[in-house]
Scaffold this active site. Structure first.
Site, PDB file in Angstrom:
ATOM      1  N   HIS A   1      -3.104 -63.851  29.034  1.00 54.08           N
ATOM      2  CA  HIS A   1      -3.264 -65.185  28.454  1.00 54.08           C
ATOM      3  C   HIS A   1      -3.907 -66.166  29.433  1.00 54.08           C
ATOM      4  CE1 HIS A   1      -1.063 -64.868  24.520  1.00 54.08           C
ATOM      5  NE2 HIS A   1      -0.722 -63.737  25.098  1.00 54.08           N
TER       6      HIS A   1
ATOM      7  N   ASP B   1      -7.367 -66.154  29.786  1.00 54.05           N
ATOM      8  CA  ASP B   1      -8.783 -66.378  29.413  1.00 54.05           C
ATOM      9  C   ASP B   1      -9.014 -67.745  28.758  1.00 54.05           C
ATOM     10  OD1 ASP B   1      -7.529 -65.501  27.044  1.00 54.05           O
ATOM     11  OD2 ASP B   1      -9.289 -64.389  26.341  1.00 54.05           O
TER      12      ASP B   1
ATOM     13  N   GLY C   1      -4.614 -53.725  16.354  1.00 54.57           N
ATOM     14  CA  GLY C   1      -3.536 -54.545  16.874  1.00 54.57           C
ATOM     15  C   GLY C   1      -2.744 -53.905  18.005  1.00 54.57           C
TER      16      GLY C   1
ATOM     17  N   GLY D   1      -3.701 -53.978  21.193  1.00 58.36           N
ATOM     18  CA  GLY D   1      -4.127 -54.545  22.464  1.00 58.36           C
ATOM     19  C   GLY D   1      -5.434 -53.984  22.965  1.00 58.36           C
TER      20      GLY D   1
ATOM     21  N   SER E   1      -8.289 -54.505  21.216  1.00 60.87           N
ATOM     22  CA  SER E   1      -9.299 -55.385  20.640  1.00 60.87           C
ATOM     23  C   SER E   1     -10.289 -54.691  19.713  1.00 60.87           C
ATOM     24  CB  SER E   1     -10.047 -56.127  21.746  1.00 60.87           C
ATOM     25  OG  SER E   1     -10.667 -57.227  21.141  1.00 60.87           O
TER      26      SER E   1
ATOM     27  N   SER F   1     -10.895 -55.965  16.956  1.00 60.77           N
ATOM     28  CA  SER F   1     -11.613 -57.063  16.287  1.00 60.77           C
ATOM     29  C   SER F   1     -12.899 -57.412  17.026  1.00 60.77           C
ATOM     30  CB  SER F   1     -10.714 -58.295  16.142  1.00 60.77           C
ATOM     31  OG  SER F   1     -10.272 -58.774  17.383  1.00 60.77           O
TER      32      SER F   1
ATOM     33  N   ASP G   1     -12.370 -60.519  25.205  1.00 57.74           N
ATOM     34  CA  ASP G   1     -12.567 -59.276  24.458  1.00 57.74           C
ATOM     35  C   ASP G   1     -14.040 -58.973  24.257  1.00 57.74           C
ATOM     36  OD1 ASP G   1      -9.899 -59.670  24.309  1.00 57.74           O
ATOM     37  OD2 ASP G   1      -9.791 -59.955  22.148  1.00 57.74           O
TER      38      ASP G   1
END
Ligand code: ADP
Ligand code: MG
Length: 404
Positions: free
Chosen positions: A39, A41, A126, A128, A130, A132, A200
């Site tokens: 957390h 970034d 989901g 970790g 990425s 997406s 990501d």
């Protein structure tokens, strides 16, 4: 998706099955693992990551009816829409990632017309890794394959890249990669509604085999440091975390309001001594989140130093410390993640282990001496099953080059 007990399906094969002909173009983008910097970034901090040998692959062909049709190996419903009418469909939210990228490309002045596309993946959702961002980057690249464009900071360049005699496009230029990463991030922020940082997308585009990426999210620079001798083992808890509108955005808000209360542009500008001296200006939750972020950024600096000095034992210690900070201060761990890290720590071949990614479930990464990877995996599987009754399938990830 490829996984235990699932058939191997390539995007090309998926396309043939979905559309009854052979696609003309294929693009793919790797997933990533956050190695250190949890957390950090979106706080303009420092983060270390690797691109790994799990991919989103998209096979596509242009169409002449001005429509876009998508099939996915993961989601059963097809999605069909006009190029002139790109909007959300609550029946197929997974297509939002593709649509978001298409809209951002258009905003930048990229012209494209219709196409059919099949999306295959070996990245667990989901977990970790990425999926997406890989989907966003693969989308941008498959559009480039179909309707070539070049990006710069201002938008689409006047002259698109040209194909060689075999019909291949040149690899993405170094200067195109950052604008493309930003474009994909904007798609996720604006259209999907997840306030993700740039980590990501940068990892998927800037990865380098056998190297860790060191990303400075404030100055948006990327450096590479070699990581050889250890394997990266991923242990997925199988516990799901929902990022859209969920805890992720809440943590981000705590961090941002902490920075505001400290009159800092972001937590990157805050030193630990200053944070401690100004504790009274923050709510208890803001303080905890800020304490984690400020300490974590410092840890990345120390970890880079350890890597440069080839001190992998010390590097691994920072991974353990990072987990403890996420667990105790950011509080984005969960009992399954804590158990995995504790079990990893028990094994002598493990140099370091921590939760990776958003948290609240998902996966851990462990740095393990190569020659003992098999023994480590056996230990993790049997110990986890003994303690929870659940099966664990640790996977070894290879560090690979980025997309494009
Ligand atoms: P992650 O940590 O994997 O990025 P996210 O929740 O951010 O988790 O993104 C996962 C989402 O990405 C899925 O819910 C889906 O919408 C999309 N996605 C990932 N892989 C695929 C795929 N193969 N086909 C279609 N959509 C996908
Ligand atoms: Mg994601």
């Amino acid at each position: 998706m490829k996984g235990a007990g699932m058939p191997e399906v390539s995007a090309t094969e998926l396309f043939r099955r979905g559309f009854n002909f052979t696609p003309t173009r294929v693009a793919r983008a790797p997933g990533r693992l956050e190695v250190l910097g949890n957390h950090t970034d979106y706080n303009e901090g420092l983060v270390m990551s690797v691109a790994v040998d799990r991919y989103i692959e998209i096979a596509a062909s242009p169409r002449t009816d001005g429509r876009i049709e998508l099939v996915s190996s993961v989601f059963p419903q097809r999605e069909l829409f006009a190029v002139t009418d790109i909007r959300r469909n609550p029946e197929a939210p997974w297509a939002d990632y593709v649509k978001g990228v298409l809209l951002e490309l258009r905003r930048k002045g990229v012209h494209f017309s219709g196409f059919s596309a099949a999306i295959d993946s070996s990245i667990p959702l989901g977990a970790g890794m990425s999926s997406s961002a890989a989907l966003e980057v693969a989308t941008a690249l498959v559009v480039r394959e179909l309707y070539p464009y070049a990006l710069n900071e201002q938008g689409a360049a006047d002259v698109p890249p040209t194909r060689d005699r075999q019909g291949r496009l040149p690899v993405l230029g170094v200067k195109e990669r950052l604008p493309l990463a930003r474009l994909c991030q904007a798609a996720e922020n604006r259209f999907v509604g997840v306030n993700c940082g740039l980590l990501d997308q940068i990892s998927s585009l800037f990865g380098k085999a056998h190297h860790v990426l060191s990303i400075d999210c404030r100055f948006q620079t990327v450096a590479h440091a070699p990581l050889v001798g250890e394997a990266i083992v991923v242990c997925n808890t199988g516990v799901k975390h929902a990022l859209v509108g969920g805890e992720y955005n809440a943590l981000r808000e705590h961090c941002e309001s902490a920075a505001r209360a400290l009159q800092a542009k972001s937590l990157r500008s805050v030193e630990m001594s200053y944070l401690k001296a100004n504790k009274h200006r923050l709510s208890p939750r803001e303080y905890e989140c800020a304490y984690h972020v400020v300490g974590e950024i410092q840890r990345v600096v120390y970890a880079e130093r350890a890597l440069r000095e080839d001190d992998h034992r010390q590097f691994g210690q920072y991974l353990f410390q990072s987990h403890e900070s996420s667990r105790d201060f950011l509080r984005n761990s969960c009992p399954e993640l804590d158990l995995l890290v504790d079990l990893a720590r028990q094994h002598r071949a493990c140099l370091g282990s921590r939760l990776t990614g958003g948290g609240f479930g998902g996966a851990t990464i462990s740095l393990v001496a190569y020659h003992e990877v098999e023994a480590f995996i056996a230990h993790m599987s049997s110990a986890y099953e003994q303690r929870t009754g659940r099966q664990l399938e640790p996977v070894v990830c290879q560090v690979v080059d980025g997309a494009g």
